[in-house]
Structure formats: structure tokens, C-alpha cells
Design an enzyme around this catalytic site. Structure first.
Site, PDB file in Angstrom:
ATOM      1  N   HIS A  74       0.830  -1.202   0.000  1.00 20.63           N
ATOM      2  CA  HIS A  74       0.000   0.000   0.000  1.00 20.63           C
ATOM      3  C   HIS A  74       0.872   1.262   0.000  1.00 20.63           C
ATOM      4  CE1 HIS A  74      -3.613   2.393   1.451  1.00 20.63           C
ATOM      5  NE2 HIS A  74      -2.607   3.201   1.741  1.00 20.63           N
ATOM      6  N   GLU A  75       1.855   1.291   0.901  1.00 20.83           N
ATOM      7  CA  GLU A  75       2.708   2.487   0.998  1.00 20.83           C
ATOM      8  C   GLU A  75       3.580   2.632  -0.250  1.00 20.83           C
ATOM      9  OE1 GLU A  75       1.765   4.445   3.180  1.00 20.83           O
ATOM     10  OE2 GLU A  75       0.651   2.981   4.366  1.00 20.83           O
ATOM     11  N   HIS A  78       1.735   4.504  -2.964  1.00 16.11           N
ATOM     12  CA  HIS A  78       1.877   5.954  -2.815  1.00 16.11           C
ATOM     13  C   HIS A  78       3.239   6.391  -3.347  1.00 16.11           C
ATOM     14  CE1 HIS A  78      -1.711   6.662  -0.473  1.00 16.11           C
ATOM     15  NE2 HIS A  78      -1.339   5.878   0.521  1.00 16.11           N
TER      16      HIS A  78
HETATM   17 ZN   LIG Z   1      -2.399   5.242   2.121  1.00 20.12          ZN
END
Ligand SMILES: [Zn+2]
Ligand SMILES: [Zn+2]
Length: 163
Positions: A74-75, A78
């Protein structure tokens, strides 16, 4: 994944993040990552200014390796989208598509901050030996066994498995 246990320090965490980055994003992770246990509401975060990643070791330990890997993905969504000038925010289509592609965590699960409320007092029925766990002391002259109405006896009055 070579390491199947949760990395205990920043160095091992870095190795895992780099592995996941190469394997799922086909691009290197070229910044820093570290554990930051002050993260209260999430398992990890991406820092827009420094491009660093931070993860919560308590969260990782609470939910285990698969959840940590999903959080790292998830990170990294980004991270890679932001650096390549694409939509890196949660609501962006780029973000949602990449997240789905790599199997990243959609939301951080709630982390239990307070220790579990465990029963502190254990009572036993002197007739049928049924035991009862209670968080508070009860008046055994007023309360009787729910099964047989026998007399209750306090068995343990210390903390049971606190935390
Ligand atoms: Zn996030
Ligand atoms: Zn009883």
C-alpha cells in the site's frame, strides 16, 4: 519472499521493502524506511516530502506477516505513483488500480491500543465446580452459581494474563 518472519529492526525492514518493491513494482525503492511506533491510526505511512516510509511494528506484530506485506505494498503504491507523477492519493484511479494489481491493503485495520480487558477474578462454584471470570469483585453472599445456585468461592484474586 526470503524472510517470512516480521523484521525486528529497520535494517531488515528495509530489505523486505526493497524486495517487495523489486518483485511487485519492478522498480527499486531508493529512500529510507523505518519503524515508527508513534503511528497511532495506521500500519504505515508515506512521507510526501522525504519520500520515506514508516511502519508500525506493533501493528505488524498484531496482524502478522501477510498484513505487513500488504501494508508495505500500500505504501509503495503511494511512493512509486508519487515519484512518477501519477495519481498517488487514495481516491485516484491510478492508486486504486495499482493497489489492486499488487494486492495491497485497502485500509489499515484498527489497532487495539489499550490492553485487552481480561477478567481479574475467578470464582468457582463449590457444588458443581463451574468457574466464572469477572472483571470486578462480586459479593459472594449475594450472587450464587448460575447453573446450580451453589455457593461461589473466589479462586484467584490476582490479575489474569493482563495485556
Ligand atoms: Zn495510504
Ligand atoms: Zn454450581
Amino acid at each position: 519472499m526470503t524472510n517470512l518472519s516480521i523484521p525486528e529492526n529497520d535494517h531488515d525492514l528495509m530489505q523486505l521493502v526493497c524486495e517487495i518493491s523489486e518483485r511487485y513494482f519492478f522498480a527499486p525503492f531508493c529512500h529510507m524506511c523505518r519503524y515508527n511506533n508513534r503511528l497511532r491510526t495506521s500500519g504505515g505511512r508515506y512521507l510526501l516530502k522525504s519520500h520515506d516510509l514508516e511502519f508500525n511494528l506493533r501493528y505488524a506484530k498484531a496482524y502478522g506477516m501477510p498484513e505487513l506485506v500488504a501494508t508495505i505494498k500500500h505504501e509503495l503504491c503511494h511512493y512509486h505513483l508519487h515519484l512518477s507523477g501519477r495519481g498517488y492519493r487514495h481516491g485516484d484511479r491510478d492508486f486504486m488500480q495499482l493497489l489492486q494489481k499488487v494486492g495491497g491493503a485497502r485500509y489499515a485495520r484498527p489497532i487495539q491500543l489499550r490492553s485487552r480487558q481480561t477478567p481479574r477474578y475467578e470464582y468457582v462454584c463449590t457444588d458443581c465446580l463451574q468457574t466464572y471470570m469477572r472483571q470486578r469483585r462480586i459479593d459472594t453472599s449475594q450472587y450464587v452459581c448460575g447453573k446450580c445456585h451453589g455457593k461461589l468461592l473466589l479462586k484467584k484474586d490476582h490479575f489474569v494474563n493482563e495485556g
